[in-house]
Design an enzyme around this catalytic site. Structure first.
Site, PDB file in Angstrom:
ATOM      1  N   LYS A 115       0.833  -1.209   0.000  1.00 48.61           N
ATOM      2  CA  LYS A 115       0.000   0.000   0.000  1.00 48.61           C
ATOM      3  C   LYS A 115       0.863   1.253   0.000  1.00 48.61           C
ATOM      4  CE  LYS A 115      -4.104  -1.789   2.365  1.00 48.61           C
ATOM      5  NZ  LYS A 115      -4.978  -1.623   3.534  1.00 48.61           N
ATOM      6  N   LYS A 170      -5.056 -10.895  -6.248  1.00 45.54           N
ATOM      7  CA  LYS A 170      -6.158 -11.005  -5.296  1.00 45.54           C
ATOM      8  C   LYS A 170      -7.331 -10.101  -5.698  1.00 45.54           C
ATOM      9  CE  LYS A 170      -5.895  -8.837  -1.436  1.00 45.54           C
ATOM     10  NZ  LYS A 170      -5.593  -8.209  -0.168  1.00 45.54           N
ATOM     11  N   LYS A 226     -10.718  -4.392  -3.220  1.00 45.35           N
ATOM     12  CA  LYS A 226     -11.552  -3.183  -3.332  1.00 45.35           C
ATOM     13  C   LYS A 226     -10.787  -2.076  -4.044  1.00 45.35           C
ATOM     14  CE  LYS A 226     -13.206  -3.904   1.334  1.00 45.35           C
ATOM     15  NZ  LYS A 226     -13.063  -3.364   2.681  1.00 45.35           N
TER      16      LYS A 226
HETATM   17  P1  TYM Z   1     -10.476  -5.663   4.737  1.00 46.20           P
HETATM   18  O1  TYM Z   1     -11.686  -4.804   4.777  1.00 46.20           O
HETATM   19  O2  TYM Z   1      -9.392  -5.300   3.794  1.00 46.20           O
HETATM   20  O3  TYM Z   1     -10.869  -7.168   4.476  1.00 46.20           O
HETATM   21  C1  TYM Z   1     -11.900  -7.760   5.210  1.00 46.20           C
HETATM   22  C2  TYM Z   1     -11.790  -9.271   5.190  1.00 46.20           C
HETATM   23  O4  TYM Z   1     -11.885  -9.761   3.856  1.00 46.20           O
HETATM   24  C3  TYM Z   1     -10.790 -10.653   3.596  1.00 46.20           C
HETATM   25  N1  TYM Z   1     -10.447 -10.555   2.165  1.00 46.20           N
HETATM   26  C4  TYM Z   1     -10.362 -11.605   1.344  1.00 46.20           C
HETATM   27  N2  TYM Z   1     -10.566 -12.914   1.542  1.00 46.20           N
HETATM   28  C5  TYM Z   1     -10.427 -13.744   0.471  1.00 46.20           C
HETATM   29  N3  TYM Z   1     -10.107 -13.303  -0.773  1.00 46.20           N
HETATM   30  C6  TYM Z   1      -9.884 -11.993  -1.018  1.00 46.20           C
HETATM   31  N4  TYM Z   1      -9.596 -11.580  -2.248  1.00 46.20           N
HETATM   32  C7  TYM Z   1     -10.021 -11.071   0.075  1.00 46.20           C
HETATM   33  N5  TYM Z   1      -9.902  -9.720   0.186  1.00 46.20           N
HETATM   34  C8  TYM Z   1     -10.160  -9.425   1.475  1.00 46.20           C
HETATM   35  C9  TYM Z   1      -9.679 -10.164   4.520  1.00 46.20           C
HETATM   36  O5  TYM Z   1      -8.727 -11.185   4.751  1.00 46.20           O
HETATM   37  C10 TYM Z   1     -10.455  -9.784   5.757  1.00 46.20           C
HETATM   38  O6  TYM Z   1     -10.697 -10.913   6.566  1.00 46.20           O
HETATM   39  N6  TYM Z   1      -7.140  -5.844   8.315  1.00 46.20           N
HETATM   40  C11 TYM Z   1      -8.515  -6.324   8.127  1.00 46.20           C
HETATM   41  C12 TYM Z   1      -9.514  -5.523   8.925  1.00 46.20           C
HETATM   42  C13 TYM Z   1      -9.328  -5.640  10.421  1.00 46.20           C
HETATM   43  C14 TYM Z   1      -9.464  -6.827  11.189  1.00 46.20           C
HETATM   44  C15 TYM Z   1      -9.260  -6.426  12.538  1.00 46.20           C
HETATM   45  C16 TYM Z   1      -9.763  -8.160  10.873  1.00 46.20           C
HETATM   46  C17 TYM Z   1      -9.026  -4.635  11.287  1.00 46.20           C
HETATM   47  N7  TYM Z   1      -8.999  -5.092  12.551  1.00 46.20           N
HETATM   48  C18 TYM Z   1      -9.322  -7.352  13.594  1.00 46.20           C
HETATM   49  C19 TYM Z   1      -9.799  -9.082  11.924  1.00 46.20           C
HETATM   50  C20 TYM Z   1      -9.594  -8.673  13.262  1.00 46.20           C
HETATM   51  C21 TYM Z   1      -8.839  -6.303   6.636  1.00 46.20           C
HETATM   52  O7  TYM Z   1      -8.130  -6.868   5.893  1.00 46.20           O
HETATM   53  O8  TYM Z   1      -9.941  -5.637   6.237  1.00 46.20           O
END
Ligand code: TYM
Length: 337
Positions: free
Chosen positions: A113, A199, A202
């Site tokens: 990022k 991957k 968003k």
């Molecule tokens: P975010 O919003 O980027 O992603 C949310 C969740 O979606 C999963 N994910 C995917 N899984 C499979 N294939 C993909 N292409 C894909 N893209 C996203 C992510 O692994 C995630 O589970 N850092 C976290 C947010 C967070 C969080 C936490 C999660 C903040 N605090 C505490 C767990 C516990 C995240 O990636 O958000």
């Protein structure tokens, strides 16, 4: 002994896509009755890259509504907004002071990022995983269900918890619970529709690369019709030469709730002309009930307000107790103590 605790969250940045649903939210829903669950909308994480305040507020509510629409049940799960619990930011500060800088500098997501942000990369982006550790550790979570891309952040969370315990705890007095990741094989890494080696994300500039949970049937049809495939007849999993094939079969597998073996057998002789309509119908049918429920929830804003207010109260109680425990262990004097 009580049920195990689960905590997870999604950032309110853009439309949720099938990766977020299959990698995370669907797994929360499937296993929620075996645990006591806290699901937060991690809005503080969403401002680690430039953002629009009006859009952030709208997206935060939309994500909470989507949690409910996907099937999160309030009888065993609490839904809340991260920024409404000040303990998250406060614990993150305390954890910052025990986390070596080089642990953060080697985080893959930061490096990826940061390249996109150029000169404007914020301190918050570097600190993102420490705030995530605070989210998890505040709730004494046993399990953290996430997609594959979060594995490194969860390892860091475990390392931070162990370091706090080592520095401020004793053998009999553990300060922070060390959580386990819960990454399911199927759906853990959903790939882009336009490039099976990337991957689904968003932040991909092309809408055609992802299916959003709220996409209309026409949009889903169009995206699957145009998605990248290959000229080979007969479909198969796990052929490194055919990443798109493996990804699309995987999507079909999880959306149709079948085993990999069943899908491999069903599709072994198929061509794309036969498979694409099958995947399209399956995706539309899987998302349609979620979209219907989402609209119903948004039609009653008072309901969502109540859910988030109750969630805030429940989450705050748990989070504050952990924060006090950490502060006491680190030598802070607490009011009235
Ligand atoms: P975010 O919003 O980027 O992603 C949310 C969740 O979606 C999963 N994910 C995917 N899984 C499979 N294939 C993909 N292409 C894909 N893209 C996203 C992510 O692994 C995630 O589970 N850092 C976290 C947010 C967070 C969080 C936490 C999660 C903040 N605090 C505490 C767990 C516990 C995240 O990636 O958000």
């Amino acid at each position: 002994m009580g049920k195990p605790r689960v905590l997870s969250g999604v950032q309110p940045t853009g439309n949720l896509h099938l990766g977020n649903y299959l990698g995370a939210i669907r797994n929360w829903v499937d296993s929620q009755y075996d645990s006591e669950n806290f699901f937060c909308v991690v809005d503080l994480h969403a401002v680690t890259v430039p953002h629009d305040p009006t859009v952030l507020a709208e997206n935060t509510r939309a994500i909470a509504a989507l949690y409910l629409a996907c099937g999160i049940d309030l009888s065993c799960s609490t839904i809340f907004v991260q920024s409404q619990i000040s303990a998250h930011a406060e614990l993150a500060w305390l954890l910052n002071c025990v986390t070596p800088l080089n642990w953060l500098e080697r985080m893959i997501q930061f490096k990826e990022k940061a390249v996109k942000q150029g000169e404007n990369v914020s301190v918050g982006l570097l600190d993102y995983p420490v705030l995530m550790a605070a989210d998890i550790l505040l709730y004494d979570a046993d399990r953290v269900p996430v997609g594959e891309d979060q594995k490194q952040h969860l390892e860091l969370t475990r390392d931070i918890a162990l370091r706090v315990n080592h520095q401020f705890g004793t053998e009999d007095k553990v300060i922070l619970k060390v959580p386990d990741p819960a990454i399911r094989k199927a759906g853990a890494r959903v790939m882009s529709l336009t490039d099976g080696t990337k991957k689904m994300s968003k932040s991909d500039p092309s809408e055609m690369s992802r299916i959003a949970i709220l996409d209309s049937p026409d949009e889903i049809r169009k995206k699957i019709k145009r998605c990248k495939t290959d000229p080979v007849r007969g479909l198969e999993f796990d052929n490194p030469e055919r990443p798109e094939c493996s990804n699309l079969l995987g999507l079909y597998q999880v959306l149709s709730n079948q085993t990999q073996e069943a899908v491999a057998a069903e599709c072994a002789e198929m061509g794309w002309g036969q498979f694409k309509p099958l995947l399209t119908d399956t995706a539309i049918a899987a998302l349609e009930p979620i979209q219907k429920k989402y609209r119903e929830i948004l039609d009653d804003p008072g309901y969502l307000d109540t859910v988030l207010k109750d969630g805030q109260a429940k989450a705050n109680e748990v989070a504050q107790a952990t924060l006090n425990r950490v502060k006491a262990a680190m030598g802070f004097s607490l009011p009235g103590v």
